[in-house]
Write an enzyme that holds these catalytic residues in place. Structure first.
Site, PDB file in Angstrom:
ATOM      1  N   THR A  24       0.825  -1.205   0.000  1.00 10.37           N
ATOM      2  CA  THR A  24       0.000   0.000   0.000  1.00 10.37           C
ATOM      3  C   THR A  24       0.857   1.251   0.000  1.00 10.37           C
ATOM      4  O   THR A  24       0.435   2.304  -0.496  1.00 10.37           O
ATOM      5  CB  THR A  24      -0.943  -0.011   1.214  1.00 10.37           C
ATOM      6  OG1 THR A  24      -1.691  -1.232   1.199  1.00 10.37           O
ATOM      7  CG2 THR A  24      -1.904   1.160   1.204  1.00 10.37           C
ATOM      8  N   TYR A  56       4.686 -12.183   5.481  1.00 15.65           N
ATOM      9  CA  TYR A  56       3.578 -11.667   4.665  1.00 15.65           C
ATOM     10  C   TYR A  56       3.356 -12.638   3.520  1.00 15.65           C
ATOM     11  O   TYR A  56       4.205 -12.764   2.630  1.00 15.65           O
ATOM     12  CB  TYR A  56       3.912 -10.264   4.167  1.00 15.65           C
ATOM     13  CG  TYR A  56       2.824  -9.557   3.404  1.00 15.65           C
ATOM     14  CD1 TYR A  56       1.531 -10.049   3.304  1.00 15.65           C
ATOM     15  CD2 TYR A  56       3.094  -8.347   2.772  1.00 15.65           C
ATOM     16  CE1 TYR A  56       0.538  -9.375   2.609  1.00 15.65           C
ATOM     17  CE2 TYR A  56       2.116  -7.657   2.068  1.00 15.65           C
ATOM     18  CZ  TYR A  56       0.844  -8.178   1.987  1.00 15.65           C
ATOM     19  OH  TYR A  56      -0.133  -7.507   1.288  1.00 15.65           O
ATOM     20  N   LYS A 103       0.968 -12.098   8.196  1.00 16.90           N
ATOM     21  CA  LYS A 103      -0.121 -11.383   7.526  1.00 16.90           C
ATOM     22  C   LYS A 103      -0.583 -12.283   6.391  1.00 16.90           C
ATOM     23  O   LYS A 103       0.165 -12.533   5.440  1.00 16.90           O
ATOM     24  CB  LYS A 103       0.369 -10.036   6.997  1.00 16.90           C
ATOM     25  CG  LYS A 103      -0.698  -9.243   6.243  1.00 16.90           C
ATOM     26  CD  LYS A 103      -0.121  -7.932   5.686  1.00 16.90           C
ATOM     27  CE  LYS A 103      -1.180  -7.176   4.886  1.00 16.90           C
ATOM     28  NZ  LYS A 103      -0.630  -5.928   4.284  1.00 16.90           N
ATOM     29  N   ILE A 132      -4.081  -6.193   9.207  1.00 13.14           N
ATOM     30  CA  ILE A 132      -3.208  -5.134   8.711  1.00 13.14           C
ATOM     31  C   ILE A 132      -3.943  -4.543   7.530  1.00 13.14           C
ATOM     32  O   ILE A 132      -4.018  -5.142   6.458  1.00 13.14           O
ATOM     33  CB  ILE A 132      -1.819  -5.673   8.357  1.00 13.14           C
ATOM     34  CG1 ILE A 132      -1.151  -6.233   9.626  1.00 13.14           C
ATOM     35  CG2 ILE A 132      -0.948  -4.574   7.737  1.00 13.14           C
ATOM     36  CD1 ILE A 132       0.216  -6.850   9.413  1.00 13.14           C
TER      37      ILE A 132
END
Length: 292
Positions: free
Chosen positions: A44, A132, A160, A202
């Site tokens: 992001t 992740y 995540k 998250i």
């Protein structure tokens, strides 16, 4: 450790450079919204188009702006293990609370390669590390057995999870070491992942509505499933607009932050501005939530 809602921050640009003033404003708004942690320099945050110096500058800036008021989990992933170690050590030197590393992308490593990648980074730092798993971007899925193995490394403390498979998440929760945290990596999966034992999310959408997503994760952590279902349903149109449109993250959410006056509507190629039709639909959704 960091249960609840952590925001995957956008990275503001202005005239091609980092806009640290806008970033400071965003951090302040997140903290005022009660956010449980900040995650700069992830997908992001357009980490793929930041220079290495910019990457470290953003991490240092967010840590400085936060002033210890909320944890800062720095994105430090790379498809090169040596580069991931360098970025993670830089985040540690800057005072980060932890590091989030996506699985090596493009290389398509084996499960053993993925394990050894994370083990090498963990050996090189004292920071707590979050894995992740986002197969849609990395072209490889970290399997539950691999995550369970990694959970036995002292400073690998969570994952995540953005595989999109609740069955996989359920298997992970059942197989990892006690205290290992599983976070929703897609905003739409916060409810189901936390319902099967996840620690939080998250989040992308919390860039524009931190308090509402903190309330959602707080309800789930308190066992208020009925209240969380209601909140999740109410937030679904916003989540769809910000994360599930036809334009890839972070285009919708950064456009939303810009529409709210938080930053310039600026991206780095190959990302482009949102199409006019989608921008208008997004703006209408923001109006419905009284965000603009």
């Amino acid at each position: 450790m960091w249960a609840g809602c952590l925001t995957a921050l956008v990275t503001p640009f202005r005239n091609g450079a980092l806009d640290l003033g806008a970033l400071e404003k965003l951090v302040e708004e997140q903290i005022a919204g009660g956010i449980n942690g900040l995650v700069p320099c992830g997908s992001t945050g357009e980490s793929a188009t930041l220079t290495h110096d910019e990457h470290i500058e953003v991490v240092k800036a967010v840590i400085g702006f936060a002033r210890g008021r909320t944890p800062v989990i720095a994105g430090t992933g790379s498809n090169s293990t040596a580069e991931a170690i360098r970025l993670t050590r830089a985040a540690e030197d800057a005072g980060a609370t932890g590091a989030l590393l996506l699985s090596p992308y493009y290389n398509k490593p084996t499960q053993e390669g993925i394990y050894e990648h994370y083990a090498a980074v963990a050996e090189a730092t004292k920071l707590p590390i979050l894995i992740y798993n986002i197969p849609g971007r990395t072209a490889s899925n970290i399997l539950p057995d691999t995550i369970a193995r990694l959970s036995r490394i002292r400073n690998v403390v969570g994952v995540k999870e953005a595989s999109g498979s609740i069955a996989q998440v359920t298997e992970i929760v059942a197989s990892v070491e006690p205290g290992f945290m599983v976070y929703a990596g897609d905003d739409v999966t916060i409810l189901p992942i936390m319902a099967v034992g996840g620690a939080g999310g998250i989040c992308v959408s919390s860039n524009v509505a931190p308090r509402r997503f903190v309330q959602l994760t707080d309800a789930l952590l308190a066992g208020d499933l009925a209240g969380a279902r209601r909140m999740s349903t109410e937030l679904l149109p916003l989540v769809r607009a910000l994360t599930m449109s036809f334009e890839v993250n972070p285009i919708p959410v950064k456009t939303a932050v810009a529409l709210m006056g938080g930053c310039a509507d600026e991206f780095r190629l190959p990302l482009t501005r949102m199409s006019p039709a989608n921008r208008e639909r997004l703006q209408q959704t923001l109006r419905e939530y009284q965000l603009v």
